[in-house]
Design a protein around this motif. Structure first.
Motif, PDB file in Angstrom:
ATOM      1  N   LYS A 255       0.833  -1.211   0.000  1.00 52.45           N
ATOM      2  CA  LYS A 255       0.000   0.000   0.000  1.00 52.45           C
ATOM      3  C   LYS A 255       0.867   1.261   0.000  1.00 52.45           C
ATOM      4  N   TYR A 256       1.953   1.234   0.769  1.00 54.59           N
ATOM      5  CA  TYR A 256       2.840   2.397   0.842  1.00 54.59           C
ATOM      6  C   TYR A 256       3.393   2.720  -0.541  1.00 54.59           C
ATOM      7  N   TRP A 257       3.845   1.688  -1.289  1.00 52.57           N
ATOM      8  CA  TRP A 257       4.386   1.908  -2.632  1.00 52.57           C
ATOM      9  C   TRP A 257       3.303   2.378  -3.591  1.00 52.57           C
ATOM     10  N   GLN A 258       2.097   1.800  -3.472  1.00 49.51           N
ATOM     11  CA  GLN A 258       1.003   2.220  -4.345  1.00 49.51           C
ATOM     12  C   GLN A 258       0.693   3.703  -4.144  1.00 49.51           C
ATOM     13  N   VAL A 259       0.599   4.110  -2.896  1.00 49.69           N
ATOM     14  CA  VAL A 259       0.294   5.508  -2.596  1.00 49.69           C
ATOM     15  C   VAL A 259       1.436   6.419  -3.044  1.00 49.69           C
ATOM     16  N   THR A 260       2.674   6.008  -2.809  1.00 50.61           N
ATOM     17  CA  THR A 260       3.828   6.798  -3.232  1.00 50.61           C
ATOM     18  C   THR A 260       3.824   6.978  -4.748  1.00 50.61           C
ATOM     19  N   ASN A 261       3.553   5.902  -5.485  1.00 51.35           N
ATOM     20  CA  ASN A 261       3.495   5.989  -6.952  1.00 51.35           C
ATOM     21  C   ASN A 261       2.334   6.865  -7.413  1.00 51.35           C
ATOM     22  N   LEU A 262       1.186   6.742  -6.757  1.00 54.77           N
ATOM     23  CA  LEU A 262       0.024   7.553  -7.103  1.00 54.77           C
ATOM     24  C   LEU A 262       0.317   9.034  -6.891  1.00 54.77           C
ATOM     25  N   ILE A 263       0.913   9.359  -5.771  1.00 53.01           N
ATOM     26  CA  ILE A 263       1.268  10.759  -5.492  1.00 53.01           C
ATOM     27  C   ILE A 263       2.288  11.263  -6.508  1.00 53.01           C
ATOM     28  N   GLY A 264       3.270  10.424  -6.836  1.00 53.20           N
ATOM     29  CA  GLY A 264       4.257  10.803  -7.851  1.00 53.20           C
ATOM     30  C   GLY A 264       3.614  11.093  -9.203  1.00 53.20           C
TER      31      GLY A 264
END
Length: 89
Positions: A70-79
């Motif tokens: 989830k952390y990576w998904q959110v980080t990628n989404l924000i990016g």
């Protein structure tokens, strides 16, 4: 004796290398900070404060897997949002 044009070209090339180095250094700092935040967040969320076992139990492992994902998904989404200026569809 080098001409002014060749000196200018050397200076421009040097400035480019310096900028690339600075950008790479900033990228590395960002990635280390991201990793540290991810580790801290998921550890605090998933691992009990009382250390009963020397290894993570199955529930802690599952929690950490989900948390990291989830952390990576959110980080990628924000990016993506910051890169385009719009939320992805």
């Amino acid at each position: 004796m080098p001409s002014q044009d060749s000196s200018r070209c050397i200076n421009t090339a040097f400035e480019s290398y310096v900028m690339i180095f600075i950008m790479a250094e900033k990228e590395m700092e960002y990635r280390v900070e991201l990793f540290n935040k991810l580790t801290s967040t998921c550890f605090n969320k998933c691992v009990e404060n009382r250390y009963k076992d020397s290894e993570l139990n199955m529930g802690e492992n599952s929690c950490i897997d989900r948390c990291v994902s989830k952390y990576w998904q959110v980080t990628n989404l924000i990016g993506q949002m910051l890169g385009t200026g719009q939320p992805p569809m």
